[in-house]
Design an enzyme around this catalytic site. Structure first.
Site, PDB file in Angstrom:
ATOM      1  N   PHE A 283       0.635  -1.240  -0.017  1.00  0.00           N
ATOM      2  CA  PHE A 283       0.009  -0.087   0.092  1.00  0.00           C
ATOM      3  C   PHE A 283       1.033   1.458   0.055  1.00  0.00           C
ATOM      4  CE2 PHE A 283      -2.644   3.132   2.550  1.00  0.00           C
ATOM      5  CZ  PHE A 283      -3.392   3.499   1.543  1.00  0.00           C
TER       6      PHE A 283
ATOM      7  N   ASP B 231      -2.014  -9.181   2.912  1.00  0.00           N
ATOM      8  CA  ASP B 231      -2.738  -8.108   3.616  1.00  0.00           C
ATOM      9  C   ASP B 231      -2.947  -8.663   5.012  1.00  0.00           C
ATOM     10  OD1 ASP B 231      -4.845  -6.271   4.624  1.00  0.00           O
ATOM     11  OD2 ASP B 231      -4.982  -5.831   2.566  1.00  0.00           O
TER      12      ASP B 231
ATOM     13  N   TYR C  56      -0.748 -18.122   7.755  1.00  0.00           N
ATOM     14  CA  TYR C  56      -0.213 -19.296   8.584  1.00  0.00           C
ATOM     15  C   TYR C  56       1.053 -19.472   8.114  1.00  0.00           C
ATOM     16  CZ  TYR C  56      -5.014 -20.072   9.916  1.00  0.00           C
ATOM     17  OH  TYR C  56      -6.267 -19.894  10.538  1.00  0.00           O
TER      18      TYR C  56
ATOM     19  N   THR D 218      -6.544  -2.488   9.185  1.00  0.00           N
ATOM     20  CA  THR D 218      -5.239  -2.777   9.240  1.00  0.00           C
ATOM     21  C   THR D 218      -4.761  -2.736  10.741  1.00  0.00           C
ATOM     22  OG1 THR D 218      -4.904  -1.818   6.899  1.00  0.00           O
ATOM     23  CG2 THR D 218      -3.014  -2.152   8.446  1.00  0.00           C
TER      24      THR D 218
ATOM     25  N   ASN E 108      -5.015 -10.601  13.911  1.00  0.00           N
ATOM     26  CA  ASN E 108      -4.492 -11.918  12.993  1.00  0.00           C
ATOM     27  C   ASN E 108      -2.858 -12.109  13.491  1.00  0.00           C
ATOM     28  OD1 ASN E 108      -6.535 -12.478  11.478  1.00  0.00           O
ATOM     29  ND2 ASN E 108      -6.368 -10.657  10.053  1.00  0.00           N
TER      30      ASN E 108
ATOM     31  N   TYR F  62      -6.329   6.493  12.818  1.00  0.00           N
ATOM     32  CA  TYR F  62      -4.990   6.011  12.946  1.00  0.00           C
ATOM     33  C   TYR F  62      -4.616   5.826  14.626  1.00  0.00           C
ATOM     34  CZ  TYR F  62       0.200   5.801  12.735  1.00  0.00           C
ATOM     35  OH  TYR F  62       1.606   5.544  12.699  1.00  0.00           O
TER      36      TYR F  62
ATOM     37  N   TYR G 174      -4.190  -9.963  24.885  1.00  0.00           N
ATOM     38  CA  TYR G 174      -3.827 -11.348  24.437  1.00  0.00           C
ATOM     39  C   TYR G 174      -2.630 -11.745  25.442  1.00  0.00           C
ATOM     40  CZ  TYR G 174      -5.872 -12.343  20.015  1.00  0.00           C
ATOM     41  OH  TYR G 174      -7.009 -12.897  19.011  1.00  0.00           O
TER      42      TYR G 174
END
Ligand code: NAD
Ligand code: UDP
Length: 312
Positions: A36, A58, A64, A92, A99, A145, A159
């Site tokens: 990008f 992306d 994986y 994003t 992810n 942002y 997490y």
């Protein structure tokens, strides 16, 4: 054995310098980028190494791969780029963090999140310490942002607490150097390109707002040290505490380029932070790190890079 390292956003400005250092250190490096704002040119010399692999990917989508460390840098960083498609910017930051943290969880990998001084917004405390919660407009043009990055930090800490993922959170302050995109609208690249092209330097507002500029080599050293240490998950401010007004920066660029360009005042963008300076006491104590490159020296390197680029 050296760990295998994933760098998302590795074809961007900071990411390409980081990949270069990691390859020089002997690591296997996977660079994932959707191009990008990054370019193949930024990492072209690395493609010759059989320890370097480029994946067009992306971070909105899961990935994986078998890696031990993740530097999550994927995200446009300049206001022009992140405001072009603000919904994508949020996705994003947030989906990218989910992810990559998911990958870190499955792999029991360590993840360093590239956060930002923008989490402090238009700060009411000066200089900014990590304890400060910030002053962010959640519905303004910079929010995609700022809030995206704040949510990514939240995800890192959740997490970590909920799933035991080893995270490291770096709050990066304005960083500059070779391989900034010549048209990405950030102040250092704008001023240098304008000065070298004989165009007026676009000073937003009266130029009295301040920023503290860190040379990219110093920043990358800080990121590597933060990832390597075991004492803290952060957040840790990484930036150069030397603070300048934007007008001072413009005058310095004119002097160093020898340009005869004039300064041209333009309206100050909405929510533009008035002042910004990192308190780096935590980075000094934890990482034994502090910037070593003075603004004038870093600008000379950056000017030389843009001279060559514009002449090509
Ligand atoms: P950059 O725009 O040069 O690099 C970002 C990279 O991420 C680019 O290569 C781009 O193509 C890639 N990217 C963007 N969206 C993506 C997506 N959805 N999937 C995969 N790749 C994607 O910016 P930079 O200055 O190198 O910034 C790198 C990181 O550091 C960013 O996360 C940014 O928020 C953070 N940061 C930078 C600064 C700075 O002053 N440069 C300051 C604070 C934080
Ligand atoms: N700025 C400017 N002229 C430009 C680009 C930026 O005066 O051509 C100003 C901008 O308003 C801000 C500062 O320089 O006050 C830093 O802007 P940049 O986009 O580089 O980073 P950020 O605002 O995200 O810190």
């Amino acid at each position: 054995m050296n760990p295998t390292i994933l760098v998302t956003g590795g074809a961007g400005f900071i990411g390409s310098h980081l990949c270069e250092r990691l390859i020089a250190q002997g690591h296997e490096v996977l660079c994932a980028d959707n191009f990008f704002t990054g370019t193949r040119d930024n990492i072209r010399p690395l493609l010759a190494s059989d320890r370097f692999e480029l994946i067009r990917h992306d971070v909105w989508l899961p990935l994986y791969v078998e890696v031990d460390r993740i530097f999550n840098l994927a995200c446009p960083a300049s206001p022009i780029h992140y405001q072009t498609d603000p919904v994508s910017t949020v996705k994003t930051s947030v989906l990218g963090a989910i992810n990559m943290l998911g990958l870190a969880k499955r792999r029991r990998a360590r993840l360093l999140q590239a956060s930002t001084s923008e989490v402090y917004g238009d700060p009411r405390e000066h200089p900014q310490r990590e304890e400060y919660w910030g002053h962010v407009n959640p519905i303004g043009p910079r929010a995609c942002y700022d809030e995206g990055k704040r949510c990514a930090e939240t995800l890192c800490f959740d997490y970590h607490r909920q799933h035991g993922v080893a995270v490291r959170v770096a709050r990066i302050f304005n960083t500059y150097g070779p391989r900034m995109h010549p048209r990405d609208g950030r102040v250092v690249s704008n001023f240098i390109v304008q000065a070298l092209s004989g165009e007026p330097l676009t000073l937003y507002g009266d130029g009295s707002q301040t920023r503290s500029f860190c040379y990219v080599d110093d920043l990358v050293e800080g990121l590597l040290r933060l990832m390597a240490q075991d004492a803290s998950v952060g957040p840790v401010n990484l930036g150069n505490p030397a603070e300048f007004t934007i007008r001072e920066l413009a005058e310095l660029v004119l002097r160093l380029t020898g340009s005869k360009s004039r300064l041209e005042c333009r309206p100050l963008p909405q929510d533009d932070p008035v002042q910004r300076q990192p308190d780096i006491a935590r980075a000094r104590a934890l990482l034994d790190w502090q910037p070593t490159v003075a603004l004038e020296d870093g600008l000379k390197e950056t000017i030389a890079y843009f001279r060559k680029l514009l002449a090509a």
